[in-house]
Design a protein around this motif. Structure first.
Motif, PDB file in Angstrom:
ATOM      1  N   ILE A  64      45.473  84.901  19.358  1.00  8.95           N
ATOM      2  CA  ILE A  64      46.329  84.567  18.215  1.00  8.95           C
ATOM      3  C   ILE A  64      46.193  83.092  17.825  1.00  8.95           C
ATOM      4  CG2 ILE A  64      48.729  84.367  17.469  1.00  8.95           C
ATOM      5  CD1 ILE A  64      49.277  87.006  18.884  1.00  8.95           C
ATOM      6  N   PRO A  65      46.162  82.140  18.780  1.00  9.39           N
ATOM      7  CA  PRO A  65      45.907  80.744  18.384  1.00  9.39           C
ATOM      8  C   PRO A  65      44.597  80.569  17.612  1.00  9.39           C
ATOM      9  CG  PRO A  65      46.755  80.798  20.611  1.00  9.39           C
ATOM     10  CD  PRO A  65      46.501  82.223  20.213  1.00  9.39           C
ATOM     11  N   SER A  66      43.576  81.345  17.954  1.00 13.34           N
ATOM     12  CA  SER A  66      42.313  81.256  17.223  1.00 13.34           C
ATOM     13  C   SER A  66      42.487  81.658  15.768  1.00 13.34           C
ATOM     14  CB  SER A  66      41.255  82.152  17.880  1.00 13.34           C
ATOM     15  OG  SER A  66      40.909  81.674  19.154  1.00 13.34           O
ATOM     16  N   GLY A  67      43.258  82.732  15.533  1.00 16.31           N
ATOM     17  CA  GLY A  67      43.542  83.141  14.166  1.00 16.31           C
ATOM     18  C   GLY A  67      44.303  82.071  13.404  1.00 16.31           C
ATOM     19  N   ASN A  68      45.249  81.411  14.092  1.00 15.79           N
ATOM     20  CA  ASN A  68      46.003  80.324  13.454  1.00 15.79           C
ATOM     21  C   ASN A  68      45.111  79.131  13.134  1.00 15.79           C
ATOM     22  OD1 ASN A  68      48.367  81.818  13.668  1.00 15.79           O
ATOM     23  ND2 ASN A  68      48.940  80.926  15.634  1.00 15.79           N
ATOM     24  N   MET A  69      44.105  78.888  13.970  1.00 12.88           N
ATOM     25  CA  MET A  69      43.182  77.783  13.724  1.00 12.88           C
ATOM     26  C   MET A  69      42.399  77.981  12.434  1.00 12.88           C
ATOM     27  SD  MET A  69      41.740  77.045  17.587  1.00 12.88           S
ATOM     28  CE  MET A  69      40.587  75.754  17.091  1.00 12.88           C
ATOM     29  N   LEU A  70      42.059  79.234  12.123  1.00 11.21           N
ATOM     30  CA  LEU A  70      41.333  79.504  10.875  1.00 11.21           C
ATOM     31  C   LEU A  70      42.145  79.042   9.669  1.00 11.21           C
ATOM     32  CD1 LEU A  70      39.802  83.068  11.362  1.00 11.21           C
ATOM     33  CD2 LEU A  70      38.820  80.855  11.925  1.00 11.21           C
ATOM     34  N   VAL A  71      43.454  79.242   9.745  1.00 13.16           N
ATOM     35  CA  VAL A  71      44.330  78.888   8.632  1.00 13.16           C
ATOM     36  C   VAL A  71      44.562  77.377   8.572  1.00 13.16           C
ATOM     37  CG1 VAL A  71      46.627  79.209   7.652  1.00 13.16           C
ATOM     38  CG2 VAL A  71      45.467  81.144   8.720  1.00 13.16           C
ATOM     39  N   LYS A  72      44.702  76.745   9.723  1.00 11.85           N
ATOM     40  CA  LYS A  72      45.066  75.325   9.760  1.00 11.85           C
ATOM     41  C   LYS A  72      43.879  74.381   9.603  1.00 11.85           C
ATOM     42  CE  LYS A  72      49.235  76.027  12.546  1.00 11.85           C
ATOM     43  NZ  LYS A  72      49.929  75.736  13.835  1.00 11.85           N
ATOM     44  N   ILE A  73      42.743  74.704  10.258  1.00 14.08           N
ATOM     45  CA  ILE A  73      41.604  73.772  10.199  1.00 14.08           C
ATOM     46  C   ILE A  73      40.334  74.403   9.643  1.00 14.08           C
ATOM     47  CG2 ILE A  73      42.524  72.428  12.128  1.00 14.08           C
ATOM     48  CD1 ILE A  73      40.450  73.710  13.943  1.00 14.08           C
ATOM     49  N   GLY A  74      40.323  75.719   9.410  1.00  8.76           N
ATOM     50  CA  GLY A  74      39.183  76.368   8.773  1.00  8.76           C
ATOM     51  C   GLY A  74      38.142  76.907   9.745  1.00  8.76           C
ATOM     52  N   TYR A  75      37.200  77.679   9.184  1.00  5.20           N
ATOM     53  CA  TYR A  75      36.167  78.336   9.972  1.00  5.20           C
ATOM     54  C   TYR A  75      35.237  77.320  10.653  1.00  5.20           C
ATOM     55  CZ  TYR A  75      37.275  82.953   8.049  1.00  5.20           C
ATOM     56  OH  TYR A  75      37.898  84.118   7.731  1.00  5.20           O
ATOM     57  N   LYS A  76      34.781  76.317   9.892  1.00  2.00           N
ATOM     58  CA  LYS A  76      33.775  75.393  10.414  1.00  2.00           C
ATOM     59  C   LYS A  76      34.299  74.584  11.592  1.00  2.00           C
ATOM     60  CE  LYS A  76      30.667  71.658   8.983  1.00  2.00           C
ATOM     61  NZ  LYS A  76      30.074  70.939   7.843  1.00  2.00           N
ATOM     62  N   LYS A  77      35.456  73.955  11.439  1.00  2.00           N
ATOM     63  CA  LYS A  77      36.008  73.144  12.520  1.00  2.00           C
ATOM     64  C   LYS A  77      36.331  73.993  13.747  1.00  2.00           C
ATOM     65  CE  LYS A  77      37.859  69.364   9.696  1.00  2.00           C
ATOM     66  NZ  LYS A  77      39.081  68.633   9.281  1.00  2.00           N
ATOM     67  N   THR A  78      36.803  75.226  13.505  1.00  2.00           N
ATOM     68  CA  THR A  78      37.081  76.121  14.631  1.00  2.00           C
ATOM     69  C   THR A  78      35.805  76.406  15.409  1.00  2.00           C
ATOM     70  OG1 THR A  78      38.907  77.174  13.422  1.00  2.00           O
ATOM     71  CG2 THR A  78      37.992  78.385  15.293  1.00  2.00           C
ATOM     72  N   ALA A  79      34.701  76.668  14.690  1.00  2.00           N
ATOM     73  CA  ALA A  79      33.415  76.943  15.346  1.00  2.00           C
ATOM     74  C   ALA A  79      32.903  75.719  16.101  1.00  2.00           C
ATOM     75  CB  ALA A  79      32.384  77.396  14.310  1.00  2.00           C
ATOM     76  N   LEU A  80      33.064  74.522  15.523  1.00  2.00           N
ATOM     77  CA  LEU A  80      32.606  73.304  16.181  1.00  2.00           C
ATOM     78  C   LEU A  80      33.381  73.050  17.475  1.00  2.00           C
ATOM     79  CD1 LEU A  80      32.134  70.936  13.099  1.00  2.00           C
ATOM     80  CD2 LEU A  80      30.334  71.902  14.536  1.00  2.00           C
ATOM     81  N   ILE A  81      34.704  73.236  17.420  1.00  2.00           N
ATOM     82  CA  ILE A  81      35.526  73.085  18.620  1.00  2.00           C
ATOM     83  C   ILE A  81      35.100  74.098  19.677  1.00  2.00           C
ATOM     84  CG2 ILE A  81      37.858  73.360  19.550  1.00  2.00           C
ATOM     85  CD1 ILE A  81      38.902  72.225  16.880  1.00  2.00           C
ATOM     86  N   ALA A  82      34.814  75.325  19.228  1.00  2.00           N
ATOM     87  CA  ALA A  82      34.400  76.379  20.156  1.00  2.00           C
ATOM     88  C   ALA A  82      33.137  75.994  20.910  1.00  2.00           C
ATOM     89  CB  ALA A  82      34.186  77.684  19.399  1.00  2.00           C
ATOM     90  N   MET A  83      32.173  75.418  20.203  1.00  2.00           N
ATOM     91  CA  MET A  83      30.906  75.055  20.856  1.00  2.00           C
ATOM     92  C   MET A  83      31.087  73.897  21.838  1.00  2.00           C
ATOM     93  SD  MET A  83      27.986  75.697  17.983  1.00  2.00           S
ATOM     94  CE  MET A  83      28.965  75.238  16.571  1.00  2.00           C
ATOM     95  N   ALA A  84      31.969  72.964  21.519  1.00  2.00           N
ATOM     96  CA  ALA A  84      32.264  71.872  22.451  1.00  2.00           C
ATOM     97  C   ALA A  84      32.919  72.421  23.717  1.00  2.00           C
ATOM     98  CB  ALA A  84      33.172  70.841  21.780  1.00  2.00           C
TER      99      ALA A  84
END
Length: 446
Positions: A64-84
């Motif tokens: 659920i936090p991942s879904g909230n991240m899409l709304v708050k910071i967007g797809y790109k930033k979520t993916a970048l954080i994921a890779m880090a």
């Protein structure tokens, strides 16, 4: 303008395909790594599957936090954080190869759990946060770029083909590195693969930094959060689909994971392959993922014409038949399948014919994820982003059910544990036949 938008969509689709491959690469390290820990703890299948469990347990906390991240910071930033985060998780797993093997943390029955195992499990847990975030980005984005419906499913299946290619290579690489697993085999033997994986994450992070990604759910600054009158939980077909995802991931991981353990076990309980069992198991498990690639590629071609629901019904019923054959076929009946020998490289290996039918299940499981997701979000409209986070939380089934299957295999045998898989497949058959129908069309979704 339309041409520019189309080019942007193509770049976004290619990027999502690449991330789909990375999800499988990280996830599929757990099962073959598990053969190392299993043998260090005297053949305890349940302990061997604990890394996989920790990897998927992260979904329960991050879905659920991942879904909230899409709304708050967007797809790109979520993916970048994921890779880090993925890089950190892999590095922690590498640390487990450096120290802690002589430090007892606690006793679990007859086993003294070592510090290096605890460090490894922590790394697997952190990697789980990574793949959860990536999954949350990839699936709704591909469905959106395809316009939903059969076309959306078509893109998810095409991305899944690359996911399967990555899944094919991962156990193959691990098997090639460790050959025959002995109590002396350690994580240091697979360190090169961990370094490669960390390098992939760094390269992907740099590449994605320069790519523009559409942000359909990103909330603008100062924009008041929209209050919805309903939620995804108000849609029966979505709720049953959430259970379907929970069940499916357990099936997808449990079939090849237990098969790998079965083939790597040289005792009477296992397949009885006395030489290079882990390498042969890794190579044959790789065929399962290769067949998933074949199935997803085929589905991406036919999904424009063949309904998702029809595909789900057919593959669920077929997989049940395959596993029934595997359970009831004596292991003395063998078949030659591509294997791996440390001395001779790739060669044909004689394995129980049950392995062939379990591997064939890869053709069936290949389209289940995309099919369930596509059916479960159909007609959700503005509730789709919320639903994606819920789906990701339920991927924890990929840790729970394989662990339960290993507990059963420890108690009554490897093949008997596949009755659990049959029960889970029966639920997916029910979902395809009845559960996927949207009976809540009166709820406004625009």
């Amino acid at each position: 303008m339309n041409q520019q938008k189309q080019n942007g969509n193509i770049i976004a689709i290619i990027t999502m395909f690449f991330l789909f491959a990375m999800i499988s690469f990280v996830t599929n390290l757990a099962a073959p790594f598990g053969t190392i820990w299993k043998n260090q703890y005297a053949g305890a299948n349940t302990l061997g599957m604990m890394g996989n469990m920790m990897n998927f347990l992260a979904y329960l906390f991050m879905g659920i936090p991942s879904g909230n991240m899409l709304v708050k910071i967007g797809y790109k930033k979520t993916a970048l954080i994921a890779m880090a985060v993925g890089f950190i998780g892999l590095f922690i797993q590498y640390i487990s190869s450096l120290f802690g093997a002589d430090i007892d943390v606690f006793n679990l029955g007859e086993y003294a759990i070592k510090m290096n195992f605890i460090i490894y499990l922590l790394g697997a847990f952190v990697c789980g946060f990574c793949v959860c975030m990536l999954n949350t980005v990839v699936n709704p984005m591909l469905n959106l770029l395809g316009g939903g419906g059969n076309k959306g499913n078509q893109l998810i299946q095409a991305g899944g083909a690359l996911n399967s290619l990555s899944g094919t290579l991962t156990p193959l690489f691990v098997g090639a590195l460790i050959g025959s697993v002995t109590p002396q085999t350690a994580m240091s033997d697979v360190a090169p693969l961990l370094f490669i994986a960390m390098g992939v994450f760094v390269s992907a992070f740099i590449a994605l930094s320069f790519i523009a990604i559409p942000e359909p759910h990103l909330r603008k600054a100062g924009h008041e959060k929209e209050k919805f009158s309903h939620s995804p939980w108000n849609f029966r077909h979505t709720v049953l689909g959430v259970i379907g995802i929970f069940v499916y991931v357990g099936i997808e991981i449990g079939i090849p994971g237990t098969l790998n353990f079965y083939l790597a076990d040289p005792t009477e309980k296992g397949a009885g392959l006395l030489a290079n069992g882990a390498a042969i198991g890794g190579a044959i498990a790789a065929i399962y993922w290769l067949l998933m690639l074949v199935g997803r590629s085929a589905s991406s071609v036919i999904s424009g014409k063949v309904a998702t629901r029809t595909q789900l019904i057919v593959v669920s019923a077929t997989a049940i038949c395959f596993i029934l054959i595997a359970i009831f076929t004596p292991k003395e009946i063998t078949v030659s399948m591509p294997g791996y020998s440390v001395e001779n490289g790739f060669e044909m290996a004689s394995v129980p014919v049950s392995a062939l039918f379990l591997v064939l299940c890869g053709l069936c499981t290949s389209i289940m994820w995309g099919g369930i997701f596509n059916l479960a979000v159909e007609g959700l409209g503005k509730y789709t982003a919320q639903a994606s986070g819920i789906f990701m939380m339920m991927v924890v089934g990929g840790g729970i059910f394989p662990l339960l299957q290993q507990f059963i295999s420890d108690a009554v045998g490897y093949m008997a544990s596949y009755w659990l898989i049959i029960a889970l497949l029966a639920y997916l058959l029910f979902y395809g036949l009845i559960g996927c129908k949207n009976v809540n069309k009166d709820i406004p979704v625009e």
